[in-house]
Design a protein around this motif. Structure first.
Motif, PDB file in Angstrom:
ATOM      1  N   ASP A  35      13.726  -2.820  -6.983  1.00  9.32           N
ATOM      2  CA  ASP A  35      13.954  -2.696  -5.545  1.00  9.32           C
ATOM      3  C   ASP A  35      12.644  -2.874  -4.793  1.00  9.32           C
ATOM      4  O   ASP A  35      12.569  -3.594  -3.789  1.00  9.32           O
ATOM      5  N   VAL A  36      11.591  -2.216  -5.276  1.00  9.52           N
ATOM      6  CA  VAL A  36      10.285  -2.348  -4.625  1.00  9.52           C
ATOM      7  C   VAL A  36       9.807  -3.793  -4.704  1.00  9.52           C
ATOM      8  O   VAL A  36       9.356  -4.373  -3.704  1.00  9.52           O
ATOM      9  N   ALA A  37       9.919  -4.385  -5.891  1.00 11.90           N
ATOM     10  CA  ALA A  37       9.430  -5.760  -6.079  1.00 11.90           C
ATOM     11  C   ALA A  37      10.174  -6.735  -5.175  1.00 11.90           C
ATOM     12  O   ALA A  37       9.568  -7.639  -4.591  1.00 11.90           O
ATOM     13  N   SER A  38      11.498  -6.568  -5.044  1.00 18.87           N
ATOM     14  CA  SER A  38      12.269  -7.500  -4.218  1.00 18.87           C
ATOM     15  C   SER A  38      11.877  -7.381  -2.750  1.00 18.87           C
ATOM     16  O   SER A  38      11.907  -8.364  -2.008  1.00 18.87           O
ATOM     17  N   ALA A  96       0.835  -1.206   0.000  1.00 14.51           N
ATOM     18  CA  ALA A  96       0.000   0.000   0.000  1.00 14.51           C
ATOM     19  C   ALA A  96       0.866   1.251   0.000  1.00 14.51           C
ATOM     20  O   ALA A  96       0.582   2.225  -0.717  1.00 14.51           O
ATOM     21  N   ARG A  97       1.951   1.247   0.797  1.00 14.39           N
ATOM     22  CA  ARG A  97       2.807   2.437   0.852  1.00 14.39           C
ATOM     23  C   ARG A  97       3.557   2.614  -0.467  1.00 14.39           C
ATOM     24  O   ARG A  97       3.713   3.739  -0.948  1.00 14.39           O
ATOM     25  N   ALA A  98       4.014   1.504  -1.070  1.00 18.55           N
ATOM     26  CA  ALA A  98       4.726   1.603  -2.349  1.00 18.55           C
ATOM     27  C   ALA A  98       3.805   2.124  -3.449  1.00 18.55           C
ATOM     28  O   ALA A  98       4.205   2.962  -4.261  1.00 18.55           O
ATOM     29  N   LEU A  99       2.547   1.631  -3.468  1.00 19.46           N
ATOM     30  CA  LEU A  99       1.605   2.087  -4.489  1.00 19.46           C
ATOM     31  C   LEU A  99       1.144   3.510  -4.233  1.00 19.46           C
ATOM     32  O   LEU A  99       0.817   4.244  -5.167  1.00 19.46           O
ATOM     33  N   GLY A 100       1.117   3.905  -2.942  1.00 21.64           N
ATOM     34  CA  GLY A 100       0.660   5.246  -2.614  1.00 21.64           C
ATOM     35  C   GLY A 100       1.742   6.298  -2.655  1.00 21.64           C
ATOM     36  O   GLY A 100       1.449   7.498  -2.599  1.00 21.64           O
ATOM     37  N   ALA A 101       3.014   5.873  -2.746  1.00 22.65           N
ATOM     38  CA  ALA A 101       4.114   6.835  -2.779  1.00 22.65           C
ATOM     39  C   ALA A 101       4.124   7.587  -4.105  1.00 22.65           C
ATOM     40  O   ALA A 101       3.565   7.141  -5.100  1.00 22.65           O
ATOM     41  N   VAL A 158      10.305   0.512   3.474  1.00 22.77           N
ATOM     42  CA  VAL A 158       9.309   0.984   2.507  1.00 22.77           C
ATOM     43  C   VAL A 158       8.210   1.768   3.211  1.00 22.77           C
ATOM     44  O   VAL A 158       7.692   2.752   2.673  1.00 22.77           O
ATOM     45  N   THR A 159       7.861   1.360   4.434  1.00 24.36           N
ATOM     46  CA  THR A 159       6.800   2.063   5.161  1.00 24.36           C
ATOM     47  C   THR A 159       7.253   3.445   5.628  1.00 24.36           C
ATOM     48  O   THR A 159       6.435   4.227   6.110  1.00 24.36           O
ATOM     49  N   LEU A 160       8.548   3.740   5.488  1.00 23.87           N
ATOM     50  CA  LEU A 160       9.059   5.066   5.860  1.00 23.87           C
ATOM     51  C   LEU A 160       8.948   6.060   4.718  1.00 23.87           C
ATOM     52  O   LEU A 160       9.261   7.244   4.904  1.00 23.87           O
ATOM     53  N   LEU A 161       8.536   5.585   3.530  1.00 24.76           N
ATOM     54  CA  LEU A 161       8.354   6.514   2.413  1.00 24.76           C
ATOM     55  C   LEU A 161       7.315   7.563   2.774  1.00 24.76           C
ATOM     56  O   LEU A 161       6.285   7.247   3.381  1.00 24.76           O
ATOM     57  N   VAL A 168       9.425   8.940  -6.888  1.00 20.34           N
ATOM     58  CA  VAL A 168      10.287   8.327  -5.876  1.00 20.34           C
ATOM     59  C   VAL A 168      10.519   6.863  -6.216  1.00 20.34           C
ATOM     60  O   VAL A 168      11.653   6.377  -6.219  1.00 20.34           O
ATOM     61  N   VAL A 169       9.431   6.145  -6.537  1.00 20.97           N
ATOM     62  CA  VAL A 169       9.549   4.737  -6.896  1.00 20.97           C
ATOM     63  C   VAL A 169      10.289   4.585  -8.219  1.00 20.97           C
ATOM     64  O   VAL A 169      11.085   3.669  -8.410  1.00 20.97           O
TER      65      VAL A 169
END
Length: 593
Positions: free
Chosen positions: A119-122, A102-107, A316-319, A111-112
């Motif tokens: 990196d996100v996928a791994s 959720a955080r990766a998709l919402g960032a 990732v949750t720190l994004l 940035v991504v």
């Protein structure tokens, strides 16, 4: 740019927040673990009382029954504690995976984009899987740590000098770890490399068997394989010897610790401070600690690896979350205004160098140009997937003008929809795949959207129609069918602006191309459309054409105007006309009245 990796404190805090989402599970797991550890201490204590009772000639039946009951209860509590800890860990891992995704998709997309999708996928796959795989071990380590602490209290309850003798083994453990850990990583890495080299030689020999036979290379490949195998075996033996040494050092520490406990007991009994039963209990308690202590020490490497994976997951949750902006929905048709847009990636090279474009509401614009001209980058900027380095993109509806950057991620897709050449089919039923874009639509609406993209025939031929499972490992869809599905999704979403980045490129030519082009026309009809065209027939069907070259709009106008201009577009059209058959599309996007 890389995604953040959490510090040790942040990792523990993030794990704590995740665990506390399930307070009941935490309380149950902690309680059962504590009771199981207490059972580990109680049984040796009971056996010590039995020894003293035998020496005093007392009745043993009730002590034997109590001891047997304590053994059975301890076993049940240990099993329940392990199960509850693993259950809590599995739920925590699932929650972490959802939070990270959720955080990766919402960032913010830039940035991504800069960090790289790999990196996100791994992190949401490999790192979460490594953490999940370590959960049973983590549960065992937690239980072992609690057992050691409770046992230390048990030693102190017998006599504080037993506890002191027990702690004497820790310097030996620490010295063994200090020697083992720096050597273990390189040894195991060398073993994996040697195994990979052996596998490579074997695969080369098998895959290139015809070449091996043709040049009589079998003896050579056999020698190479023997050498690689010998190297792999030696590497494995080296790692095994190191591990055996570490295991023996632990056994030595256990032997020394048990001797110290017995010697301390002998001295205390001789002074009358404790009974023989107390010494028996202390010796048995120390013996029962061999397994928990071994779990703690032998799992050190695995715990470190799991901690490293968890730090990347929590990172990732720190994004930063996008700024929440007031909700603004489009009213009526929407036009696009681009002023002075520039964009560059990390290389510093400007891909867009001051683009100015106006697309009136309800009209269509085709963007053409050579590979590397900046077409796809401009499409991503117009769709809000990339933020321009400078300049503005604004949308104007009946309610006024709004900057693209002022729309939050949730609002953006109510204004603009985008289809690229790379379209994904999600695993699930065809209905689910369509409902991702527009939940709660009726089957009649889904079928109507598929019909408008020309997908009626192949959908009707599916074994279960909308209930047919598609996606990876299920019913395969052709590239044309996949694009039709994507176009249908966008029709269901029904944004006033659509950006099509070579959305029909997979069709090739002929009837398939016309089929997809007509589907794209159906989608663009009555909307503001920006089409990245790879076929000039697509460009001709649009109201206006922008000819891009080296990041700027070199020519702008209708097809007829650009052909009459005699510039770069006219040259491309002339070459395309000679090479391709004169295919006229069945329609063109109509300007809304």
């Amino acid at each position: 740019m890389t995604l953040p990796v959490a510090s040790g404190r942040q990792t523990l805090a993030g794990l704590g927040r995740t665990l506390w989402k399930r307070p009941l599970d935490c309380v149950v797991a902690a309680t059962l673990t504590g009771l199981a550890a207490a059972g580990t201490v109680i049984v040796p204590m009971m056996l010590g009382r039995l020894v003293d009772a035998v020496r005093m000639g007392a009745v043993l039946s009730h002590l034997i029954l109590l001891t047997a009951g304590a053994v059975v209860l301890g076993m049940a509590l240990t099993a329940a504690a392990q199960r509850s800890a693993e259950r809590l860990g599995a739920h925590a891992a699932a929650d972490l995976r959802e939070d990270v995704l959720a955080r990766a998709l919402g960032a913010e997309s830039r940035v991504v984009e800069k960090a790289g999708s790999g990196d996100v996928a791994s992190r949401v796959t490999e790192d979460v899987e490594n953490f999940v795989a370590a959960l049973p071990l983590a549960a065992e380590v937690c239980a072992a740590a609690v057992t050691v602490l409770v046992s230390a209290a048990g030693f102190a309850a017998l006599d504080w000098r037993f506890a002191l003798a027990f702690t004497a083994v820790f310097p030996i453990y620490w010295l063994s770890l200090a020697i083992y850990l720096p050597k273990a990583g390189p040894r195991y890495a060398a073993e994996r490399r040697a195994a990979a080299e052996r596998g490579q030689v074997m695969l080369e020999s098998l895959h290139g068997r015809s070449t091996v036979d043709a040049y009589d290379m079998a003896p050579l490949q056999t020698r190479r394989l023997a050498g690689a195998s010998s190297h792999a075996v030696n590497s494995a033996l080296g790692a095994s010897r190191l591990f055996v040494w570490f295991s023996k050092s632990m056994n030595a520490a256990e032997a020394i610790g048990l001797c110290l406990v017995l010697l301390t007991g002998y001295w205390l009994v001789s002074t009358g401070a404790v009974t023989i039963g107390d010494v028996t209990a202390a010796a048995l308690l120390f013996h029962r600690l061999f397994s928990p202590l071994g779990s703690l020490l032998l799992s050190f490497d695995d715990v470190q690896r799991a901690g490293a994976a968890l730090a990347r997951i929590i990172g990732v949750t720190l994004l930063p979350l996008p700024v929440v902006r007031p909700h603004r929905t489009p009213v009526g048709q929407v036009g696009i205004t681009v002023r002075g847009v520039r964009f560059s990636y990390d290389t510093g090279h400007e891909v867009l160098r001051g683009v100015d474009i106006t697309v009136p509401a309800g009209t269509s614009l085709a963007i053409v140009g050579a590979s590397g001209a900046g077409k796809t980058t401009l499409a991503s900027v117009l769709a809000g997937e990339l933020a321009p380095s400078s300049g503005t993109v604004s949308l104007r509806d009946e309610g006024g003008s709004v900057a693209l950057t002022d729309l939050g991620a949730e609002q953006l897709r109510d204004w603009i929809g985008m289809i690229s050449q790379e379209v994904h089919v999600f695993a699930g039923t065809l209905r689910d795949d369509l409902n991702f874009a527009a939940p709660h639509r009726s089957d009649a609406e889904l079928v109507a959207a598929l019909a408008r993209t020309g997908a009626t025939d192949w959908v009707a031929a599916l074994p279960d129609h909308l209930e047919t499972r598609v996606g990876p490992g299920e019913t395969p869809l052709t590239p044309v069918q996949t694009q039709q599905l994507a176009l249908a999704r966008l029709l269901l979403r029904d944004p006033p602006v659509v950006v099509l980045d070579e959305a029909t490129a997979e069709a090739g030519g002929g009837d398939r191309a016309r089929e997809l082009d007509n589907a794209a026309i159906a989608l663009a009809s009555g909307r503001t459309a920006v089409v990245i065209a790879h076929r000039l027939a697509q460009a001709r069907a649009c109201d206006r054409i922008a000819m891009m070259n080296d990041g700027i709009v070199e020519e702008f106008g209708t097809h007829e105007e650009l052909v009459a201009l005699g510039g770069h577009y006219a040259e491309l059209w002339s070459m395309w006309s000679r090479r391709e058959p004169q295919t006229v599309l069945s329609g063109r996007p109509r300007r809304a009245k």
